[in-house]
Design a protein around this motif. Structure first.
Motif, PDB file in Angstrom:
ATOM      1  N   HIS A 168      29.837 -31.700 -11.016  1.00  0.00           N
ATOM      2  CA  HIS A 168      30.745 -32.837 -11.089  1.00  0.00           C
ATOM      3  C   HIS A 168      30.055 -34.137 -11.510  1.00  0.00           C
ATOM      4  O   HIS A 168      29.039 -34.535 -10.943  1.00  0.00           O
ATOM      5  N   GLU A 169      30.642 -34.777 -12.538  1.00  0.00           N
ATOM      6  CA  GLU A 169      30.199 -36.069 -13.063  1.00  0.00           C
ATOM      7  C   GLU A 169      28.777 -36.069 -13.614  1.00  0.00           C
ATOM      8  O   GLU A 169      28.240 -37.120 -13.930  1.00  0.00           O
ATOM      9  N   LYS A 170      28.149 -34.900 -13.747  1.00  0.00           N
ATOM     10  CA  LYS A 170      26.746 -34.854 -14.187  1.00  0.00           C
ATOM     11  C   LYS A 170      26.523 -34.024 -15.444  1.00  0.00           C
ATOM     12  O   LYS A 170      25.417 -34.028 -15.987  1.00  0.00           O
ATOM     13  N   PHE A 171      27.534 -33.305 -15.917  1.00  0.00           N
ATOM     14  CA  PHE A 171      27.315 -32.382 -17.022  1.00  0.00           C
ATOM     15  C   PHE A 171      27.476 -33.077 -18.368  1.00  0.00           C
ATOM     16  O   PHE A 171      28.441 -33.791 -18.578  1.00  0.00           O
ATOM     17  N   PRO A 172      26.557 -32.855 -19.336  1.00  0.00           N
ATOM     18  CA  PRO A 172      25.362 -32.017 -19.204  1.00  0.00           C
ATOM     19  C   PRO A 172      24.082 -32.787 -18.904  1.00  0.00           C
ATOM     20  O   PRO A 172      23.091 -32.191 -18.522  1.00  0.00           O
ATOM     21  N   GLU A 173      24.077 -34.125 -19.128  1.00  0.00           N
ATOM     22  CA  GLU A 173      22.811 -34.876 -19.132  1.00  0.00           C
ATOM     23  C   GLU A 173      22.042 -34.767 -17.825  1.00  0.00           C
ATOM     24  O   GLU A 173      20.812 -34.683 -17.825  1.00  0.00           O
ATOM     25  N   ASN A 174      22.737 -34.775 -16.701  1.00  0.00           N
ATOM     26  CA  ASN A 174      22.059 -34.793 -15.403  1.00  0.00           C
ATOM     27  C   ASN A 174      22.359 -33.542 -14.583  1.00  0.00           C
ATOM     28  O   ASN A 174      22.431 -33.598 -13.357  1.00  0.00           O
ATOM     29  N   ALA A 175      22.501 -32.424 -15.277  1.00  0.00           N
ATOM     30  CA  ALA A 175      22.783 -31.149 -14.614  1.00  0.00           C
ATOM     31  C   ALA A 175      21.791 -30.101 -15.102  1.00  0.00           C
ATOM     32  O   ALA A 175      22.160 -29.087 -15.676  1.00  0.00           O
ATOM     33  N   LYS A 176      20.496 -30.350 -14.862  1.00  0.00           N
ATOM     34  CA  LYS A 176      19.486 -29.462 -15.435  1.00  0.00           C
ATOM     35  C   LYS A 176      19.525 -28.071 -14.806  1.00  0.00           C
ATOM     36  O   LYS A 176      19.176 -27.093 -15.468  1.00  0.00           O
ATOM     37  N   THR A 177      19.961 -27.959 -13.551  1.00  0.00           N
ATOM     38  CA  THR A 177      20.101 -26.634 -12.968  1.00  0.00           C
ATOM     39  C   THR A 177      21.211 -25.861 -13.666  1.00  0.00           C
ATOM     40  O   THR A 177      21.040 -24.687 -14.012  1.00  0.00           O
ATOM     41  N   ALA A 178      22.335 -26.528 -13.893  1.00  0.00           N
ATOM     42  CA  ALA A 178      23.435 -25.874 -14.610  1.00  0.00           C
ATOM     43  C   ALA A 178      22.996 -25.444 -16.000  1.00  0.00           C
ATOM     44  O   ALA A 178      23.263 -24.307 -16.434  1.00  0.00           O
ATOM     45  N   LEU A 179      22.312 -26.317 -16.724  1.00  0.00           N
ATOM     46  CA  LEU A 179      21.854 -25.979 -18.068  1.00  0.00           C
ATOM     47  C   LEU A 179      20.829 -24.850 -18.040  1.00  0.00           C
ATOM     48  O   LEU A 179      20.832 -23.972 -18.911  1.00  0.00           O
ATOM     49  N   GLY A 180      19.954 -24.862 -17.061  1.00  0.00           N
ATOM     50  CA  GLY A 180      18.959 -23.804 -16.951  1.00  0.00           C
ATOM     51  C   GLY A 180      19.608 -22.443 -16.755  1.00  0.00           C
ATOM     52  O   GLY A 180      19.191 -21.443 -17.364  1.00  0.00           O
TER      53      GLY A 180
END
Length: 339
Positions: A8-20
């Motif tokens: 929430h409110e972090k994708f993609p720039e501040n969601a490195k776990t999600a991107l990983g």
């Protein structure tokens, strides 16, 4: 495993776990939960990972379509945002497992523990370290494998990404390589590891050493996921524990193109690249002859490939070693030096 990822409110720039997870994990990502970008798709923001729809809440995901909810963001301090409670509650009511990399342990939350028991599902707090850890013995350099550690000029400079790319491409080239996961994202991707930033300070080097000695005679190369930075005002202790515990043969310095101050601590300017080289090598020297032999530059803030190539070349000059952006330009330049 089919997963939904909360970002929430972090994708993609501040969601490195999600991107990983999107880029490296062997999971089928069913949905991303992000209230800020509801109705869009992963491919609208990032083109080189698996695609998935973005929805506003877990309730928008079909109950039978998902096996687990992953908390794909970790704010500074690793706290739990109460605005996520409905999503976690819904996942557990669906009978989904919940995987979290927060310092706040969901398994200790009374409501979540009750719902997990009632619906026969598991909560995996990735940052909950094993109980048997102890101090390092200084023996990581006795393993047969070459140990390669990613280090950084700051947090979020691409250490996990560089580690995963190097290990994957080394294996693709026929080398016997493994990843040593030290953070929540690496542990989620690999399915094992020690969360070094949660380990008792006396045991951080020992926790890394244990993983090195466990895998070091089974593989030719170990790529260790680095954390933080040796100069970080909050997280340098984690960096030092990994540096000494791994007793690495070679280091890869990761940096963000154009960054001049420590993220979140902007009153602290980044030292020069040669200063980082001296710091890492000199701090490691009493324990191991670790040497920075290559660099990885994150050029995602630069839209033009030519500008990115110029930035990589300038970084290599300052580093006096081969460098690349592992996502944009591949890993060949680094693997030629490392293997």
């Amino acid at each position: 495993m089919r997963v939904a990822i909360l970002a929430h409110e972090k994708f993609p720039e501040n969601a490195k776990t999600a991107l990983g997870i999107l880029r490296y994990a062997d999971h089928d990502v069913v949905s991303i939960l992000d209230r800020a970008t509801d109705g869009q798709r992963v491919s609208d923001f990032v083109s080189d990972v698996q695609d998935a729809p973005i929805v506003s809440e877990m309730a928008a995901v079909e109950p039978d379509a998902v096996d687990a909810l992953v908390i794909g963001i970790a704010p500074i301090g690793g706290g739990f945002d109460e605005s996520w409670r409905d999503d976690v509650r819904t996942a557990l009511e669906y009978g989904c497992d919940v995987i979290s990399g927060l310092h706040y342990f969901l398994e200790d939350d009374e409501e979540f523990a009750r719902l997990a028991a009632e619906n026969d599902c598991d909560i995996w707090d990735v940052r909950n370290p094993p109980e048997h850890l102890t101090v390092a013995e200084g023996v990581a350099d006795e393993v047969d494998a070459d140990v390669i550690l990613t280090v950084g000029t700051d947090c979020s400079t691409g250490k996990m990404t560089t580690t995963m790319e190097l290990a994957r491409d080394a294996r693709a080239a026929g080398h016997d390589a493994a990843v040593i996961p030290t953070g929540q994202t690496g542990i989620m991707i690999e399915g094992w590891g020690n969360p070094i930033d949660r380990v008792i300070s006396d045991f951080t080097a020992g926790a890394v050493e244990e993983m090195i000695t466990e895998k070091g005679d089974e593989h030719d190369y170990l790529f260790v996921e680095g954390q933080g930075s040796i100069v970080h005002p909050a997280y340098s202790a984690v960096t030092l524990g990994i540096l000494h515990g791994s007793m690495a043969d070679k280091l890869v310095l990761c940096h963000n193109a154009g960054q001049e101050a420590i993220h979140g601590y902007e009153s602290f300017a980044l030292p020069s690249i040669p200063t980082y080289v001296d710091l890492y090598e000199n701090v490691a020297a009493p324990v191991a002859d670790s040497e920075i032999v290559a660099g990885a530059l994150n050029t995602s803030a630069l839209e033009d490939d030519e500008a990115a190539r110029d930035a990589v070349d300038a970084y290599a000059d300052r580093l006096d070693a081969p460098a690349t952006d592992v996502i944009r330009f591949g890993t060949d330049a680094l693997l030629d030096e490392l293997l």
